[in-house]
Design a protein around this motif. Structure first.
Motif, mmCIF file in Angstrom:
data_model
loop_
_atom_site.group_PDB
_atom_site.id
_atom_site.type_symbol
_atom_site.label_atom_id
_atom_site.label_comp_id
_atom_site.label_asym_id
_atom_site.label_seq_id
_atom_site.Cartn_x
_atom_site.Cartn_y
_atom_site.Cartn_z
ATOM 1 N N PHE A 16 12.925 71.469 37.541
ATOM 2 C CA PHE A 16 14.175 70.855 37.125
ATOM 3 C C PHE A 16 13.947 69.599 36.293
ATOM 4 O O PHE A 16 14.792 69.219 35.489
ATOM 5 C CB PHE A 16 15.165 70.635 38.286
ATOM 6 N N TYR A 268 19.831 71.055 40.461
ATOM 7 C CA TYR A 268 18.582 71.099 41.215
ATOM 8 C C TYR A 268 18.402 69.771 41.951
ATOM 9 O O TYR A 268 18.782 68.716 41.433
ATOM 10 C CB TYR A 268 17.383 71.318 40.278
ATOM 11 N N PHE A 311 18.412 74.622 44.590
ATOM 12 C CA PHE A 311 18.911 74.781 43.232
ATOM 13 C C PHE A 311 20.126 75.696 43.250
ATOM 14 O O PHE A 311 20.338 76.482 44.177
ATOM 15 C CB PHE A 311 17.827 75.327 42.282
#
Length: 452
Positions: A16, A268, A311
């Motif tokens: 992320f 995320y 996520f």
């Protein structure tokens, strides 16, 4: 398992972080991830009262939620039971910037009234001799009560990159907010940070202060200092300003990215929570061996850790409508099993908004959760049986020894109007409470949401 988990979280963090650097610079739209914008309520503009309040900077949301759960088969107790709970929640925000000139200054509040203390999980689904690790009705809170969820002051600094919040707060105002709470099964509701057992979800407040700093437009670092108070969820604390019962402080640190991948939004996060509050070991004694027979009692220590990550990513878009499509989500928590009876929990979900052209506002959701109970808790239960010389599960004095459990939830949410939704669901419980001796269970549920 700890090594594997650490590798997964490091890979997720790197992913992320990379995504945030390459994210598109357009407005982030999380509708297909489950973060829908507020809709007109049943009361409308209240004969002009609501627009008048909005003009003065006062915005509010009033909602009613109910959850039915019926044990359709299996479980610890096969007797049929229809469990029902409901709640009324008022969340409000008073803008102070227009009156003070302080950037983003505001007062935030939340009040929740819960009723009908009717818990199908402990009444029918699992053996009461072990701690529950999931709930068929996620909004069950253990009491019929009206509570203050939070009352805080917040403002921004550094051209609105830094947000500061202080007051009687709840973690959901700041932390672990990348996955919505739409499933009726608790383990599928939002992230896994509540599994730390050191802070509370939603309608329980403690004192604290938090900071959110936007490192980039997509990447936010969050931290703070919060009171760790085991009595916070008690009835006496429902409206209390007191810190009576506090045992220490909580130090959360979380990194959150809200970004886009291939033009589709995603969220995320990775968080770590530390506390210096005294914790009691679930098995070990101060002198070594089992605490149940140690003359000095159970071992205690003052530093406890907890980790969570997850996520939530949209993966398909329905034709040209950005608000329709499929998203997938995963959340994970790992706890210090010396004092936490749940070692690790992993949940995976799929959501689809607008599957059918005739019903573009409806939702379809499917989620599966794996829960592993802690070894210290299991060893403590087994040692109690050894002390009593009991090995018969059917004996009322037997202490069941938990292992792991797998739960699943399938729902379809009917959008009937902007102010009412009906969500039937079907739950499957494999080894309820983590006990292989308990028959797998089926649960039929119904969640109703009305927005005023």
């Amino acid at each position: 398992m700890m090594i594997i988990t650490a590798k997964v979280t490091l890979i997720s963090s790197a992913l992320f972080l990379s995504l945030s650097v390459n994210a598109a610079q357009k407005v982030w739209n999380g509708t297909a991830l489950g973060f829908e914008a507020p809709q007109p309520g049943l009361l409308g503009d209240m004969l002009g009262i609501r627009p008048l309040l909005n003009e003065q900077g006062f915005n509010w949301n009033l909602g009613w939620l109910s959850q039915l759960a019926w044990n359709a088969g299996g479980g610890y107790d096969h007797d049929s039971h229809m469990a029902y709970i409901d709640q009324v929640a008022l969340t409000f925000n008073q803008d102070l910037e227009r009156w003070t000139g302080i950037p983003d200054a505001r007062i935030e509040g939340n009040i929740v009234n819960r009723n009908h203390n009717d818990n199908l999980t402990t009444k029918r689904l699992q053996d009461r001799r072990v701690n529950f690790n999931d709930l068929s009705q996620e909004s069950w809170g253990g009491q019929s009560i009206t509570r203050l969820g939070w009352l805080t002051f917040a403002r921004s600094f550094d051209e609105r990159r830094l947000t500061w919040r202080i007051g009687m707060m709840n973690k959901v105002q700041t932390f672990d907010q990348i996955i919505p709470c739409d499933f009726q099964l608790l383990s599928q509701c939002g992230g896994k940070s509540a599994n730390s057992m050191t802070w509370n979800n939603w309608n329980v407040h403690t004192w604290g202060t938090t900071f959110e700093y936007k490192l980039t437009p997509e990447l936010t670092l969050k931290t703070g200092v919060m009171e760790q108070n085991p009595q916070a969820s008690s009835r006496s604390h429902a409206w209390s300003w007191s810190t009576k019962g506090s045992k220490g402080i909580l130090l959360p640190v979380e990194l959150e990215a809200r970004t886009s991948m291939n033009g589709l939004p995603g969220a995320y996060n990775f968080g770590v929570l530390f506390t210096n509050a005294p914790q009691t070991d679930l098995y070990s004694g101060k002198s070594g061996g089992a605490g149940a027979v140690d003359p000095e009692g159970y071992r205690e220590y003052n530093r406890t850790w907890f980790m969570y990550a997850g996520f939530n990513q949209q993966i398909t878009r329905h034709k040209e409508d950005a608000n329709r499509g499929m998203s997938v989500a995963t959340s994970l928590s790992v706890a210090d099993q010396r004092s936490n009876y749940m070692h690790y929990t992993a949940a995976a979900q799929m959501r689809y908004r607008g599957l059918f052209d005739a019903r573009p506002e409806d939702w379809l959701g499917l989620g599966v959760t794996y829960i592993a109970m802690g070894s210290h808790y299991a060893r403590g239960q087994a040692y109690q049986n050894q002390l009593q010389g009991i090995d018969d599960y059917g004996n009322a004095r037997y202490s069941p020894v938990p292992g792991h459990s797998v739960n699943a939830d399938l729902y379809y949410r009917f959008w009937l109007s902007s102010w009412v939704e009906l969500q039937p669901d079907l739950q499957y419980w494999h080894r309820p409470g983590g006990l292989k001796e308990t028959q797998d269970a089926w649960v039929v549920g119904l969640k109703t949401v009305v927005t005023f």
